[in-house]
Design an enzyme around this catalytic site. Structure first.
Site, PDB file in Angstrom:
ATOM      1  N   ARG A 138      -5.677   1.859   1.909  1.00  0.00           N
ATOM      2  CA  ARG A 138      -5.576   0.817   0.882  1.00  0.00           C
ATOM      3  C   ARG A 138      -5.027  -0.454   1.527  1.00  0.00           C
ATOM      4  O   ARG A 138      -4.198  -0.390   2.427  1.00  0.00           O
ATOM      5  CB  ARG A 138      -4.632   1.270  -0.241  1.00  0.00           C
ATOM      6  CG  ARG A 138      -4.344   0.193  -1.279  1.00  0.00           C
ATOM      7  CD  ARG A 138      -3.432   0.690  -2.387  1.00  0.00           C
ATOM      8  NE  ARG A 138      -3.033  -0.415  -3.273  1.00  0.00           N
ATOM      9  CZ  ARG A 138      -2.279  -0.276  -4.357  1.00  0.00           C
ATOM     10  NH1 ARG A 138      -1.850   0.930  -4.701  1.00  0.00           N
ATOM     11  NH2 ARG A 138      -1.948  -1.323  -5.096  1.00  0.00           N
ATOM     12  N   HIS A 139      -5.498  -1.611   1.077  1.00  0.00           N
ATOM     13  CA  HIS A 139      -4.864  -2.877   1.446  1.00  0.00           C
ATOM     14  C   HIS A 139      -3.513  -2.912   0.727  1.00  0.00           C
ATOM     15  O   HIS A 139      -3.455  -3.071  -0.498  1.00  0.00           O
ATOM     16  CB  HIS A 139      -5.723  -4.066   1.007  1.00  0.00           C
ATOM     17  CG  HIS A 139      -7.012  -4.189   1.752  1.00  0.00           C
ATOM     18  ND1 HIS A 139      -7.060  -4.346   3.128  1.00  0.00           N
ATOM     19  CD2 HIS A 139      -8.296  -4.193   1.333  1.00  0.00           C
ATOM     20  CE1 HIS A 139      -8.320  -4.451   3.502  1.00  0.00           C
ATOM     21  NE2 HIS A 139      -9.089  -4.350   2.442  1.00  0.00           N
ATOM     22  N   LEU A 140      -2.442  -2.769   1.481  1.00  0.00           N
ATOM     23  CA  LEU A 140      -1.130  -2.605   0.851  1.00  0.00           C
ATOM     24  C   LEU A 140      -0.017  -2.949   1.823  1.00  0.00           C
ATOM     25  O   LEU A 140      -0.028  -2.513   2.972  1.00  0.00           O
ATOM     26  CB  LEU A 140      -0.959  -1.148   0.389  1.00  0.00           C
ATOM     27  CG  LEU A 140       0.355  -0.782  -0.288  1.00  0.00           C
ATOM     28  CD1 LEU A 140       0.434  -1.425  -1.681  1.00  0.00           C
ATOM     29  CD2 LEU A 140       0.507   0.726  -0.396  1.00  0.00           C
TER      30      LEU A 140
END
Length: 335
Positions: A138-140
């Site tokens: 995830r982009h996180l």
């Protein structure tokens, strides 16, 4: 001679100074030896953050790694940075997931990288509910599970890239997309057709220091301060790379990154380089922005100065990776 009386004991000023000095010395020694030591470290170096104008951390801290230390790990989080080659790595992961029998778990949330406290708790619960073995992507921005007392301690991995090169790629991607995506331009209409050079030389907000501080927060974490360009933010990001991430590779040495992942996480990455070679010709050009004008040296120089903090962080990660590569005896250009 002046004497100081304590109960029935008389102490001269010189002896009193000696006693106090001795007590202070042992207090300092105790504090230093009780500091937290990063994974794999045999040193008593103080890795707590100090901001006196000098970097508190060096790329070799916590090294050498124990190359077998994560072999039994079954939970991996890839909090992927955008436009650093993360989709190429995901392509490899998806191919290996069938062969090595692990799951590629993907967040239903795509672009929300910054979470409030409630969001962090929801994210941790999501991870706790997953059945291992898995790689979750995830982009996180980094989330510290220990802060919330979670019994789950996933391994974190990531990639990064020269920040100015990444910005140029991202700049044109937001306008023209690539073979897999057609982005919706949300900026001012008059800015759509401007070149990267024009953005930089005209000091547009899109190329400003404040708006291009985008990579460091992925490693710094979820605090508000992580999104503001500062010495504190990059030192916290470096600290997390040393203490919280198993490994952070770089795009410019993608093959070496894959080989290191093979060594450190064979349950997930055995055969990674071979899997990449099979798909290289078909995916290499598909993830490139459809339209891109190479920037001038003048624009690159100006932008590199504006992004000095991000450049410093990248150089830290790069040097650390090269040290790990040397430790593991990986050749200069693994093929």
């Amino acid at each position: 001679m002046l004497m100081i009386r304590i109960g029935r004991i008389f102490i001269s000023p010189a002896r009193l100074i000696l006693i106090v000095g001795t007590l202070l010395f042992f207090a300092v020694v105790f504090k230093l030896t009780s500091q937290h030591i990063g994974p794999g470290s045999s040193s008593l170096l103080d890795t707590s953050l100090r901001f006196d104008g000098e970097s508190a951390l060096s790329p070799d801290m916590g090294l050498p790694l124990d190359p077998t230390g994560a072999w039994n790990e079954t939970r991996v989080i890839f909090n992927r940075v955008s436009k650093v080659g993360s989709r190429s790595l995901l392509n490899v992961i998806m191919r290996l997931s069938q062969k090595l029998e692990f799951k590629r778990e993907r967040s239903p949330v795509f672009v929300k990288v910054f979470l409030n406290e409630t969001g962090e708790k929801i994210f941790i619960k999501e991870i706790e509910a997953l059945e291992p073995p898995y790689i979750y992507d995830r982009h996180l921005d980094y989330v510290d599970f220990e802060t919330y007392g979670s019994a789950v301690k996933p391994v974190w991995i990531n990639l990064t890239r020269d920040p100015v090169s990444r910005l140029v790629s991202f700049y044109y991607y937001t306008r023209f997309g690539d073979s897999f995506s057609v982005p919706e331009w949300t900026g001012a209409p008059e800015d759509f057709n401007q070149t990267f050079d024009e953005c930089v030389l005209n000091n547009k907000y899109e190329c400003s220091t404040e708006n291009t501080f985008r990579v460091v927060p992925y490693f710094c974490g979820q605090k508000d301060e992580c999104r503001t360009p500062s010495r504190w933010a990059i030192e916290q990001a470096k600290k997390n790379v040393v203490e919280k991430f198993l490994f952070v590779g770089i795009t410019e040495q993608f093959n070496s990154t894959l080989v290191i992942l093979e060594r450190l996480l064979p349950k997930f990455f055995e055969g990674a380089l071979e899997a990449y070679k099979v798909t290289l010709s078909s995916i290499r050009d598909q993830f490139k922005s459809k339209s891109k004008i190479e920037p001038s040296e003048e624009a690159l120089k100006i932008q590199r100065e504006r992004m000095a903090l991000e450049v410093e962080f990248y150089e830290f990660v790069k040097k650390r990776m090269l040290l790990i590569k040397e430790q593991l005896g990986i050749p200069e250009n693994p093929m």
